[in-house]
Design a protein around this motif. Structure first.
Motif, PDB file in Angstrom:
ATOM      1  N   SER A   1      33.851  25.887  55.068  1.00 38.34           N
ATOM      2  CA  SER A   1      34.179  25.559  53.705  1.00 38.34           C
ATOM      3  C   SER A   1      33.183  25.704  52.525  1.00 38.34           C
ATOM      4  O   SER A   1      33.700  26.154  51.216  1.00 38.34           O
ATOM      5  CB  SER A   1      34.702  24.103  53.814  1.00 38.34           C
ATOM      6  OG  SER A   1      33.206  23.756  53.528  1.00 38.34           O
ATOM      7  N   THR A   2      31.660  25.775  52.730  1.00 39.72           N
ATOM      8  CA  THR A   2      31.550  26.446  51.135  1.00 39.72           C
ATOM      9  C   THR A   2      30.658  27.482  51.269  1.00 39.72           C
ATOM     10  O   THR A   2      30.879  27.765  50.095  1.00 39.72           O
ATOM     11  CB  THR A   2      29.956  25.433  51.543  1.00 39.72           C
ATOM     12  OG1 THR A   2      28.997  25.965  52.680  1.00 39.72           O
ATOM     13  CG2 THR A   2      29.983  24.157  52.313  1.00 39.72           C
ATOM     14  N   LEU A   3      30.877  28.029  52.281  1.00 42.80           N
ATOM     15  CA  LEU A   3      31.072  29.803  51.931  1.00 42.80           C
ATOM     16  C   LEU A   3      32.879  31.083  51.342  1.00 42.80           C
ATOM     17  O   LEU A   3      31.618  31.931  50.827  1.00 42.80           O
ATOM     18  CB  LEU A   3      30.703  30.479  53.424  1.00 42.80           C
ATOM     19  CG  LEU A   3      28.916  30.557  53.887  1.00 42.80           C
ATOM     20  CD1 LEU A   3      28.921  30.985  55.205  1.00 42.80           C
ATOM     21  CD2 LEU A   3      28.379  31.048  52.670  1.00 42.80           C
ATOM     22  N   LEU A   4      33.313  29.912  52.022  1.00 46.60           N
ATOM     23  CA  LEU A   4      34.604  30.479  51.999  1.00 46.60           C
ATOM     24  C   LEU A   4      35.129  30.907  50.538  1.00 46.60           C
ATOM     25  O   LEU A   4      35.855  30.936  49.960  1.00 46.60           O
ATOM     26  CB  LEU A   4      35.547  30.384  52.889  1.00 46.60           C
ATOM     27  CG  LEU A   4      37.022  31.346  52.890  1.00 46.60           C
ATOM     28  CD1 LEU A   4      36.438  32.836  52.995  1.00 46.60           C
ATOM     29  CD2 LEU A   4      37.548  30.688  54.283  1.00 46.60           C
ATOM     30  N   ALA A   5      34.972  29.147  49.808  1.00 47.16           N
ATOM     31  CA  ALA A   5      35.628  29.654  48.520  1.00 47.16           C
ATOM     32  C   ALA A   5      35.076  30.389  47.332  1.00 47.16           C
ATOM     33  O   ALA A   5      35.721  30.707  46.921  1.00 47.16           O
ATOM     34  CB  ALA A   5      35.793  27.916  47.986  1.00 47.16           C
ATOM     35  N   PRO A   6      33.625  29.969  46.984  1.00 48.38           N
ATOM     36  CA  PRO A   6      32.767  31.253  46.254  1.00 48.38           C
ATOM     37  C   PRO A   6      33.410  32.418  46.614  1.00 48.38           C
ATOM     38  O   PRO A   6      33.301  33.088  45.592  1.00 48.38           O
ATOM     39  CB  PRO A   6      31.909  30.793  46.559  1.00 48.38           C
ATOM     40  CG  PRO A   6      31.318  29.974  47.713  1.00 48.38           C
ATOM     41  CD  PRO A   6      32.862  29.265  47.191  1.00 48.38           C
ATOM     42  N   ALA A   7      33.483  32.895  47.893  1.00 49.19           N
ATOM     43  CA  ALA A   7      33.514  34.477  48.039  1.00 49.19           C
ATOM     44  C   ALA A   7      34.845  34.620  47.667  1.00 49.19           C
ATOM     45  O   ALA A   7      35.137  36.241  46.975  1.00 49.19           O
ATOM     46  CB  ALA A   7      33.266  34.335  49.547  1.00 49.19           C
ATOM     47  N   LEU A   8      35.781  34.161  47.373  1.00 50.12           N
ATOM     48  CA  LEU A   8      37.855  34.196  47.497  1.00 50.12           C
ATOM     49  C   LEU A   8      37.703  34.280  46.212  1.00 50.12           C
ATOM     50  O   LEU A   8      38.044  35.060  45.372  1.00 50.12           O
ATOM     51  CB  LEU A   8      38.338  33.784  47.304  1.00 50.12           C
ATOM     52  CG  LEU A   8      38.725  33.335  49.174  1.00 50.12           C
ATOM     53  CD1 LEU A   8      39.415  32.719  49.922  1.00 50.12           C
ATOM     54  CD2 LEU A   8      39.784  34.526  48.904  1.00 50.12           C
ATOM     55  N   ARG A   9      36.788  33.658  44.957  1.00 51.62           N
ATOM     56  CA  ARG A   9      36.919  33.288  43.357  1.00 51.62           C
ATOM     57  C   ARG A   9      36.389  34.844  43.113  1.00 51.62           C
ATOM     58  O   ARG A   9      36.608  35.276  42.240  1.00 51.62           O
ATOM     59  CB  ARG A   9      35.683  32.588  43.118  1.00 51.62           C
ATOM     60  CG  ARG A   9      36.637  30.946  42.934  1.00 51.62           C
ATOM     61  CD  ARG A   9      37.794  30.992  42.335  1.00 51.62           C
ATOM     62  NE  ARG A   9      37.868  29.601  41.665  1.00 51.62           N
ATOM     63  CZ  ARG A   9      38.735  28.944  42.058  1.00 51.62           C
ATOM     64  NH1 ARG A   9      39.988  29.514  41.681  1.00 51.62           N
ATOM     65  NH2 ARG A   9      39.534  27.714  42.369  1.00 51.62           N
ATOM     66  N   ASP A  10      35.147  35.159  44.081  1.00 49.84           N
ATOM     67  CA  ASP A  10      34.216  36.164  43.088  1.00 49.84           C
ATOM     68  C   ASP A  10      34.951  37.765  43.612  1.00 49.84           C
ATOM     69  O   ASP A  10      35.179  38.795  42.978  1.00 49.84           O
ATOM     70  CB  ASP A  10      32.987  36.896  44.238  1.00 49.84           C
ATOM     71  CG  ASP A  10      32.312  36.190  43.297  1.00 49.84           C
ATOM     72  OD1 ASP A  10      32.423  34.883  42.611  1.00 49.84           O
ATOM     73  OD2 ASP A  10      30.774  35.497  43.540  1.00 49.84           O
ATOM     74  N   ALA A  11      35.920  37.261  44.423  1.00 50.91           N
ATOM     75  CA  ALA A  11      37.025  38.777  45.129  1.00 50.91           C
ATOM     76  C   ALA A  11      38.198  38.899  44.079  1.00 50.91           C
ATOM     77  O   ALA A  11      38.300  39.741  43.953  1.00 50.91           O
ATOM     78  CB  ALA A  11      37.168  38.658  46.778  1.00 50.91           C
TER      79      ALA A  11
ATOM     80  N   PRO B   1      31.209  40.042  39.372  1.00 47.43           N
ATOM     81  CA  PRO B   1      30.900  40.198  40.636  1.00 47.43           C
ATOM     82  C   PRO B   1      30.620  41.968  40.783  1.00 47.43           C
ATOM     83  O   PRO B   1      31.909  42.406  40.231  1.00 47.43           O
ATOM     84  CB  PRO B   1      31.765  38.943  41.903  1.00 47.43           C
ATOM     85  CG  PRO B   1      32.805  39.075  41.211  1.00 47.43           C
ATOM     86  CD  PRO B   1      32.234  39.085  39.212  1.00 47.43           C
ATOM     87  N   THR B   2      30.284  41.620  41.887  1.00 49.42           N
ATOM     88  CA  THR B   2      30.713  43.792  41.899  1.00 49.42           C
ATOM     89  C   THR B   2      30.973  43.553  43.897  1.00 49.42           C
ATOM     90  O   THR B   2      30.697  42.646  45.050  1.00 49.42           O
ATOM     91  CB  THR B   2      29.294  44.283  42.881  1.00 49.42           C
ATOM     92  OG1 THR B   2      29.033  44.224  43.376  1.00 49.42           O
ATOM     93  CG2 THR B   2      28.582  44.515  41.119  1.00 49.42           C
ATOM     94  N   VAL B   3      31.910  44.352  44.425  1.00 49.91           N
ATOM     95  CA  VAL B   3      31.825  44.878  45.289  1.00 49.91           C
ATOM     96  C   VAL B   3      30.823  44.565  46.512  1.00 49.91           C
ATOM     97  O   VAL B   3      31.169  44.124  47.692  1.00 49.91           O
ATOM     98  CB  VAL B   3      32.849  46.433  46.027  1.00 49.91           C
ATOM     99  CG1 VAL B   3      32.921  46.870  47.076  1.00 49.91           C
ATOM    100  CG2 VAL B   3      34.754  46.371  44.396  1.00 49.91           C
ATOM    101  N   GLN B   4      29.670  45.372  46.396  1.00 48.17           N
ATOM    102  CA  GLN B   4      28.870  45.558  47.055  1.00 48.17           C
ATOM    103  C   GLN B   4      27.982  44.042  47.476  1.00 48.17           C
ATOM    104  O   GLN B   4      28.138  43.717  48.629  1.00 48.17           O
ATOM    105  CB  GLN B   4      27.856  46.268  46.120  1.00 48.17           C
ATOM    106  CG  GLN B   4      27.870  47.745  46.496  1.00 48.17           C
ATOM    107  CD  GLN B   4      28.585  48.511  45.443  1.00 48.17           C
ATOM    108  OE1 GLN B   4      28.841  47.423  44.732  1.00 48.17           O
ATOM    109  NE2 GLN B   4      29.832  49.570  45.444  1.00 48.17           N
TER     110      GLN B   4
END
Length: 388
Positions: A127-137, A102-105
């Motif tokens: 719950s469906t948005l936050l988990a993958p966003a955290l994984r990428d972060a 993933p990228t910061v952008q």
């Protein structure tokens, strides 16, 4: 409510009661708590009790509430934890390396949707948005931009996990958010949520000490304080006041609330949620928290008086305030008004309300006190999973 040290709350209650020379009936008369509940607590036939009950008992016994309990709001049962399992894993387990980095952008582009779901109280979507966003972060590395993004997402995760009573994961999220926080304002916002988590666990001494220490550290120089600095300081004062009040330290609670009111006046307006703050701040928000004090002090008439002249704001703090209004109606035995208030909140934020144990307790009191239930009461009980 889990045990603390070697003693159940009932053992501590019995020890302090006997030390005061009171029998169970005398304690019941002094506290307003039923003899039967006191007996059940001391015999260990119930798992725990509500914060308001513990506060009444502590007040009658002239001790700090924290000396009777360690946790107020126990962790959610396993079946309600399952929907949050992906988020718990994202917070607590290191990510597996992926072929597509993933990228910061790219992660930053996810943030507006996460914030909209969070502020809109759409928990299922969140719950469906936050988990993958955290994984990428987590996969972004250790640059300043990556840490800033990660702190923001972890702060939201800690707030949500506290709300749905996944306390261990919430603490992990907030500790990680604090570690990645790029500045004192973000750190103060994380600590504000962390002190709320501690209050929900009944760790009142830890909550007030944490909030007070940070409030002392971030107190701005008044001559050049920005609105955001005032808001960060003010929220820490509110959290310190709330923990002090629940811990039966009324003088300290009054002092910190008085200072928080002064900070709100200095701010001069109601500030919307900011980049670091997940809450509003200003005179209206402080008014909501001041009304909450009257619930803790068993003064429902004052809550209703505040509600009549208070302003409305489309925020979670306003919804929480409306729960206090519903509770005040129940204490005044105005069941119809309580249910109307809960119904209004349910219309505005159904997923948020369904996750609030406080709402379930309020409606449970209505069900217990009523001989018959209206269709509206039955419908709301289904929505909040309150047994009839």
């Amino acid at each position: 409510m889990p045990e603390h040290a070697d003693m159940h709350i009932g053992d501590r209650l019995r020890t302090v009661r006997k030390r005061r020379g009171l029998n169970q009936r005398e304690l019941a008369a002094a506290s307003g708590v039923s003899v039967s509940l006191i007996r059940q607590l001391e015999q260990g036939t119930v798992d725990g009790t509500r914060m308001e009950t513990a506060h009444k008992l502590a007040s009658a016994l002239r001790v700090n509430t924290s000396s009777l309990l360690e946790r107020d709001d126990e962790a959610a049962p396993a079946e309600t934890a399952e929907p949050w399992r992906p988020l718990q894993l994202a917070v607590q387990v290191a990510p597996v390396a992926s072929a597509e980095e993933p990228t910061v952008q790219g992660v930053r582009a996810l943030l507006p949707d996460v914030r909209r779901a969070y502020f809109g109280n759409r928990l299922a979507e969140l719950s469906t948005l936050l988990a993958p966003a955290l994984r990428d972060a987590d996969a972004l590395g250790d640059s300043a931009a990556a840490r800033d993004l990660r702190a923001h997402l972890l702060q939201i995760a800690g707030s949500v996990l506290t709300q749905v009573r996944q306390f261990d994961a919430a603490e992990t999220a907030l500790q990680r958010a604090l570690d990645d926080a790029p500045d004192r304002l973000r750190g103060a916002a994380v600590i504000t949520t962390w002190s709320w988590l501690l209050v929900r666990q009944g760790k009142l001494r830890a909550a007030r000490e944490l909030a007070t220490r940070w409030a002392d550290d971030v107190e701005p120089r008044m001559s050049r304080a920005t609105p955001e600095e005032l808001a960060a300081w003010g929220w820490l004062l509110l959290q310190a006041s709330a923990a002090n009040l629940r811990d039966n330290r009324r003088g300290e609670a009054e002092d910190t609330m008085r200072l928080a009111r002064s900070v709100a006046v200095m701010t001069g307006q109601e500030l919307p949620r900011g980049r670091t703050r997940l809450t509003t701040w200003g005179p209206a928000t402080v008014g909501y928290k001041a009304a909450e004090r009257h619930i803790v002090l068993d003064q429902p008439d004052k809550v209703l008086a505040v509600a009549k002249k208070g302003s409305q704001a489309a925020s979670t703090e306003y919804h929480r305030h409306r729960l206090d209004v519903a509770k005040a109606h129940v204490l005044m035995r105005q069941h119809g008004e309580a249910v109307e208030t809960l119904t209004d909140i349910h219309t505005a934020a159904p997923e948020w309300l369904a996750s609030q144990r406080y709402a379930q307790d309020i409606l449970g009191d209505v069900v217990e006190q009523r001989r018959t239930l209206t269709p509206q009461m039955r419908e709301l009980a289904d929505a909040l999973s309150v047994p009839l």
